[in-house]
Design a protein around this motif. Structure first.
Motif, PDB file in Angstrom:
ATOM      1  N   LEU A  54       0.594  -1.274   0.250  1.00 58.01           N
ATOM      2  CA  LEU A  54      -0.207   0.241   0.247  1.00 58.01           C
ATOM      3  C   LEU A  54       0.769   1.629  -0.199  1.00 58.01           C
ATOM      4  O   LEU A  54       0.448   1.898  -0.356  1.00 58.01           O
ATOM      5  CB  LEU A  54      -1.281  -0.050   1.087  1.00 58.01           C
ATOM      6  CG  LEU A  54      -1.568  -0.914   1.492  1.00 58.01           C
ATOM      7  CD1 LEU A  54      -3.084  -0.923   2.723  1.00 58.01           C
ATOM      8  CD2 LEU A  54      -2.320  -0.417  -0.022  1.00 58.01           C
ATOM      9  N   ARG A  55       1.644   1.560   0.637  1.00 59.50           N
ATOM     10  CA  ARG A  55       3.226   2.224   0.556  1.00 59.50           C
ATOM     11  C   ARG A  55       3.745   2.495  -0.790  1.00 59.50           C
ATOM     12  O   ARG A  55       4.267   3.765  -1.561  1.00 59.50           O
ATOM     13  CB  ARG A  55       3.619   2.304   1.557  1.00 59.50           C
ATOM     14  CG  ARG A  55       5.149   3.103   1.758  1.00 59.50           C
ATOM     15  CD  ARG A  55       5.048   4.683   1.501  1.00 59.50           C
ATOM     16  NE  ARG A  55       6.024   5.128   1.415  1.00 59.50           N
ATOM     17  CZ  ARG A  55       6.208   5.045   0.214  1.00 59.50           C
ATOM     18  NH1 ARG A  55       6.307   5.497  -0.666  1.00 59.50           N
ATOM     19  NH2 ARG A  55       8.038   6.686   0.260  1.00 59.50           N
ATOM     20  N   GLU A  56       4.603   1.119  -0.466  1.00 60.41           N
ATOM     21  CA  GLU A  56       5.247   1.199  -2.062  1.00 60.41           C
ATOM     22  C   GLU A  56       4.943   1.625  -3.341  1.00 60.41           C
ATOM     23  O   GLU A  56       5.051   1.923  -4.262  1.00 60.41           O
ATOM     24  CB  GLU A  56       6.612  -0.386  -2.054  1.00 60.41           C
ATOM     25  CG  GLU A  56       7.640  -0.355  -0.747  1.00 60.41           C
ATOM     26  CD  GLU A  56       8.138  -1.900  -0.928  1.00 60.41           C
ATOM     27  OE1 GLU A  56       7.186  -3.044  -1.026  1.00 60.41           O
ATOM     28  OE2 GLU A  56       9.034  -1.113  -0.510  1.00 60.41           O
ATOM     29  N   GLY A 113       4.718   9.728   2.215  1.00 61.84           N
ATOM     30  CA  GLY A 113       6.524   9.311   2.453  1.00 61.84           C
ATOM     31  C   GLY A 113       7.051   9.703   4.359  1.00 61.84           C
ATOM     32  O   GLY A 113       6.237   9.124   4.696  1.00 61.84           O
ATOM     33  N   HIS A 114       8.543   9.616   3.814  1.00 61.91           N
ATOM     34  CA  HIS A 114       9.289   9.288   5.197  1.00 61.91           C
ATOM     35  C   HIS A 114       9.867  10.189   6.235  1.00 61.91           C
ATOM     36  O   HIS A 114      10.193  11.281   6.974  1.00 61.91           O
ATOM     37  CB  HIS A 114      10.812   9.284   4.736  1.00 61.91           C
ATOM     38  CG  HIS A 114      10.783   8.663   3.460  1.00 61.91           C
ATOM     39  ND1 HIS A 114      10.943   6.977   2.552  1.00 61.91           N
ATOM     40  CD2 HIS A 114      11.292   9.535   1.753  1.00 61.91           C
ATOM     41  CE1 HIS A 114      10.745   7.135   1.553  1.00 61.91           C
ATOM     42  NE2 HIS A 114      10.780   8.339   1.035  1.00 61.91           N
ATOM     43  N   LEU A 115       8.115   9.911   6.239  1.00 60.76           N
ATOM     44  CA  LEU A 115       7.474  11.380   7.650  1.00 60.76           C
ATOM     45  C   LEU A 115       8.738  11.156   9.233  1.00 60.76           C
ATOM     46  O   LEU A 115       9.221  12.223   9.712  1.00 60.76           O
ATOM     47  CB  LEU A 115       5.942  11.119   8.848  1.00 60.76           C
ATOM     48  CG  LEU A 115       5.499  11.945   9.973  1.00 60.76           C
ATOM     49  CD1 LEU A 115       4.486  12.998   8.946  1.00 60.76           C
ATOM     50  CD2 LEU A 115       5.283  11.517  10.841  1.00 60.76           C
ATOM     51  N   LEU A 165       9.115  14.393   2.633  1.00 56.91           N
ATOM     52  CA  LEU A 165       7.315  14.244   1.735  1.00 56.91           C
ATOM     53  C   LEU A 165       7.509  14.159   1.073  1.00 56.91           C
ATOM     54  O   LEU A 165       8.699  14.833   0.112  1.00 56.91           O
ATOM     55  CB  LEU A 165       6.790  15.056   2.213  1.00 56.91           C
ATOM     56  CG  LEU A 165       5.790  15.009   3.839  1.00 56.91           C
ATOM     57  CD1 LEU A 165       4.997  15.904   3.810  1.00 56.91           C
ATOM     58  CD2 LEU A 165       5.878  13.596   4.076  1.00 56.91           C
ATOM     59  N   HIS A 166       7.112  13.347  -0.342  1.00 56.42           N
ATOM     60  CA  HIS A 166       6.879  13.424  -1.512  1.00 56.42           C
ATOM     61  C   HIS A 166       6.108  14.041  -1.706  1.00 56.42           C
ATOM     62  O   HIS A 166       4.412  14.361  -2.036  1.00 56.42           O
ATOM     63  CB  HIS A 166       7.381  12.204  -2.390  1.00 56.42           C
ATOM     64  CG  HIS A 166       8.914  11.216  -2.556  1.00 56.42           C
ATOM     65  ND1 HIS A 166       9.439  12.241  -2.256  1.00 56.42           N
ATOM     66  CD2 HIS A 166       9.160  10.246  -1.554  1.00 56.42           C
ATOM     67  CE1 HIS A 166      10.566  11.375  -2.400  1.00 56.42           C
ATOM     68  NE2 HIS A 166       9.993   9.824  -1.743  1.00 56.42           N
ATOM     69  N   PHE A 167       6.003  15.772  -2.424  1.00 56.74           N
ATOM     70  CA  PHE A 167       4.898  16.505  -1.737  1.00 56.74           C
ATOM     71  C   PHE A 167       4.329  16.962  -3.638  1.00 56.74           C
ATOM     72  O   PHE A 167       4.564  17.883  -4.294  1.00 56.74           O
ATOM     73  CB  PHE A 167       4.855  17.688  -1.573  1.00 56.74           C
ATOM     74  CG  PHE A 167       4.351  19.082  -1.033  1.00 56.74           C
ATOM     75  CD1 PHE A 167       3.442  18.254   0.609  1.00 56.74           C
ATOM     76  CD2 PHE A 167       3.854  20.561  -1.224  1.00 56.74           C
ATOM     77  CE1 PHE A 167       2.832  19.155   1.535  1.00 56.74           C
ATOM     78  CE2 PHE A 167       2.652  20.908  -0.925  1.00 56.74           C
ATOM     79  CZ  PHE A 167       1.754  20.092   0.514  1.00 56.74           C
ATOM     80  N   ALA A 173      16.017  16.152  -0.879  1.00 55.65           N
ATOM     81  CA  ALA A 173      15.717  15.577   0.663  1.00 55.65           C
ATOM     82  C   ALA A 173      16.464  14.282   0.382  1.00 55.65           C
ATOM     83  O   ALA A 173      17.602  14.405   0.813  1.00 55.65           O
ATOM     84  CB  ALA A 173      14.114  15.094   1.617  1.00 55.65           C
ATOM     85  N   GLU A 174      15.695  13.690  -0.835  1.00 58.04           N
ATOM     86  CA  GLU A 174      16.933  12.080  -1.238  1.00 58.04           C
ATOM     87  C   GLU A 174      16.865  12.089  -2.794  1.00 58.04           C
ATOM     88  O   GLU A 174      17.635  10.964  -2.628  1.00 58.04           O
ATOM     89  CB  GLU A 174      16.285  11.310  -0.286  1.00 58.04           C
ATOM     90  CG  GLU A 174      14.725  11.354  -1.082  1.00 58.04           C
ATOM     91  CD  GLU A 174      13.587   9.655  -0.446  1.00 58.04           C
ATOM     92  OE1 GLU A 174      14.175   9.330   0.310  1.00 58.04           O
ATOM     93  OE2 GLU A 174      12.226   8.997  -1.185  1.00 58.04           O
ATOM     94  N   HIS A 175      16.422  12.560  -3.353  1.00 60.95           N
ATOM     95  CA  HIS A 175      16.654  12.471  -5.142  1.00 60.95           C
ATOM     96  C   HIS A 175      17.791  13.273  -5.534  1.00 60.95           C
ATOM     97  O   HIS A 175      18.094  12.625  -6.567  1.00 60.95           O
ATOM     98  CB  HIS A 175      15.164  12.581  -5.626  1.00 60.95           C
ATOM     99  CG  HIS A 175      14.028  11.838  -5.174  1.00 60.95           C
ATOM    100  ND1 HIS A 175      12.691  11.837  -5.588  1.00 60.95           N
ATOM    101  CD2 HIS A 175      14.030  10.774  -5.457  1.00 60.95           C
ATOM    102  CE1 HIS A 175      12.341  11.310  -4.674  1.00 60.95           C
ATOM    103  NE2 HIS A 175      12.891  10.281  -4.386  1.00 60.95           N
ATOM    104  N   GLY A 176      18.898  14.163  -5.255  1.00 57.92           N
ATOM    105  CA  GLY A 176      19.497  15.131  -5.813  1.00 57.92           C
ATOM    106  C   GLY A 176      19.468  15.566  -6.960  1.00 57.92           C
ATOM    107  O   GLY A 176      18.239  16.280  -6.460  1.00 57.92           O
TER     108      GLY A 176
HETATM  109 ZN    ZN Z   1      11.423   8.737  -1.289  1.00 56.90          ZN
END
Ligand code: ZN
Ligand code: MLT
Length: 483
Positions: free
Chosen positions: A340-342, A390-392, A397-399, A436-439
């Motif tokens: 449900l998340r992935e 996302g990663h609260l 977050l993926h906003f 935050a995490e995608h560069g």
């Molecule tokens: Zn992510």
């Protein structure tokens, strides 16, 4: 022209032939059809051209390619599993850069339970590395939606995050050693499983998250951990992101640092997965505005662990923090909750046009950021659907935005720049990060220039010039190549 501080604009035919001779049979691709999959990113947002895809099978061959390109001032774009979200591994149009794919560097060089470490080459796919760690009864705690295709070199080069950062940190926290081919073709060998090494500057840190702009990561040594013996997983329904932040605090108090994953899912994302992902179903009878996927793990076997986790959730329900929760009673149920998340990214893609923002703010400021962001987007793009997930636990977050149900004839795409600017200004006002995490890749070069501390940008440019004086390494990514 050799001697200038910029890569050449045309790759000489003689240099291409020399590269092919060095790489040998099976070591390069040249036809348009063979090059095509390497010239476009997986989101199909960035398309470029390259005259040659180099497929070296050893560090020595990578070094040979880089050394020749340095001599001839040819730009090099390193690429792993091609899962970048920001076009960081896609060549630019014009055919000025060769593409260096690490896919054939697939050896796992060492796995040691005694050292709690694994050393592997850049082209190894994350899922294979997880399996290799598990074969010696250890855990490699990197966990990404793209783990079936993302490769080690790209993961290190982007300092990838994922769904276990809360407990284990970003990739940087897991890297013990690196092997890097420098922009002049020398090999920097810092592969070791040492935990303590204070001999001068910690150079490997420069290459982690540099997106291939300072050198080519050819191998890495990673930290391993004990495998979890007890796992507790829950899908939790609640009313607000503020309740989710408070819940995380109480789970930490009740369960210590065993909390590994704490992912926020909005109602709209659950509706998307229900519509587009086979077998995905809402675990609750009633809808909730927000959900959390939470997981806690313990290395030592403990029959009471799941009961303690459930008791912490029951206490949160009692306090009115949580509306409802289901816990997984089997591996199959756990997989169903994780799906449900992935599968949110693939489900969102099936809902039509979307805009992605990979933002972070300090966790305590997330609820007010989400509210302000929602109001802003309702004003700028009425009808568009906010998909903030996302990663609260990491404040990340993926906003994202999806076009209005039924489509809006491309209006959202036309507003992309204005919306990105407004969201990023709001992130800056909250003291947050626009990546935050995608560069940065090629997508956010201008955004980095706009929001980064000028002193930090100046240092980045000086480091780039010092390590890659001819600007051949992944030109135009992270930093503009005229710099
Ligand atoms: Zn992510
Ligand atoms: C995720 O958390 O699912 C990935 O970072 C991908 C995404 O941003 O959609």
């Amino acid at each position: 022209m050799p001697g200038m501080n910029r890569p050449v604009s045309t790759v000489p035919t003689a240099a291409l032939q020399a590269l092919k001779d060095m790489l040998g049979p099976g070591g390069w691709l040249e036809s348009a059809a063979d090059r095509e999959p390497y010239e476009i990113d997986f989101r199909r947002l960035h398309r470029g051209n390259t005259p040659l895809v180099a497929l070296p099978d050893s560090t020595a061959r990578v070094a040979g390619v880089v050394e020749l390109c340095a001599r001839e001032r040819i730009g090099i774009v390193p690429q792993g599993g091609n899962t970048s979200y920001c076009g960081g591994a896609t060549p630019r149009p014009g055919g000025h850069e060769i593409l260096l794919s690490l896919r054939r560097m697939r050896k796992i060089r060492a796995v040691s339970a005694q050292n709690d470490s694994l050393t592997a080459e850049a082209g190894c796919v994350l899922a294979e590395l997880q399996a290799a760690a598990s074969a010696v009864n250890r855990l490699l705690p990197m966990s990404l939606g793209s783990e079936g295709s993302a490769t080690l070199g790209g993961i290190v080069s982007t300092n990838a995050g994922g769904t276990a950062v809360l407990r284990y940190g970003m990739t940087r926290a897991l890297v013990l050693g690196l092997e890097v081919v420098l922009p002049d073709g020398r090999v920097l060998n810092q592969l070791s499983a040492l935990r303590k090494d204070n001999t001068g500057y910690d150079l490997k840190q420069l290459f982690i998250g540099a997106e291939g702009t300072l050198g080519v990561v050819t191998a890495a040594t990673l930290r391993l951990f004990p495998q979890p013996a007890a796992v507790a997983t829950a899908f939790i329904g609640l009313g607000t992101p503020a309740a989710a932040v408070e819940l995380l605090g109480s789970l930490h108090e009740a369960l210590g640092d065993t909390v590994t994953t704490f992912e926020l899912v909005p109602r709209v994302a659950l509706e998307f997965t229900g519509r587009h992902v086979a077998g995905a179903r809402d675990p609750f009878g009633e809808p909730h505005a927000w959900y959390v996927l939470a997981e806690a793990t313990l290395a030592a076997a403990d029959d009471a662990f799941v009961a303690r986790f459930e008791a912490a959730l029951a206490a949160a329900i009692e306090r009115g923090l949580v509306e409802d929760a289901v816990t997984a009673a089997s591996g199959a149920q756990r997989d169903a909750l994780w799906r449900l998340r992935e599968t949110i990214p693939e489900a969102q893609a099936k809902e039509g046009a979307s805009l992605k923002h990979d933002i972070s703010v300090e966790p305590a400021r997330l609820p007010s950021f989400i509210e302000a962001g929602r109001a802003l987007l309702e004003r700028l793009a009425p009808g568009a659907r906010l998909v903030a997930y996302g990663h609260l636990g990491d404040g990340n977050l993926h906003f994202n935005l999806s076009e209005p149900a039924g489509g809006d004839g491309g209006r959202l795409a036309g507003q992309a720049d204005a919306i990105r600017r407004a969201v990023h200004d709001l992130v800056a006002a909250h003291g947050g990060s626009i990546s935050a995490e995608h560069g940065i890749g090629q997508l956010k070069v201008g955004e980095l220039e706009r929001y980064e501390d000028p002193a930090a940008l100046d240092l980045m440019r000086r480091i780039k010039r010092a390590i890659d004086p001819h600007g051949i390494m992944n030109p135009g990514k992270v930093l503009r190549d005229s710099e």
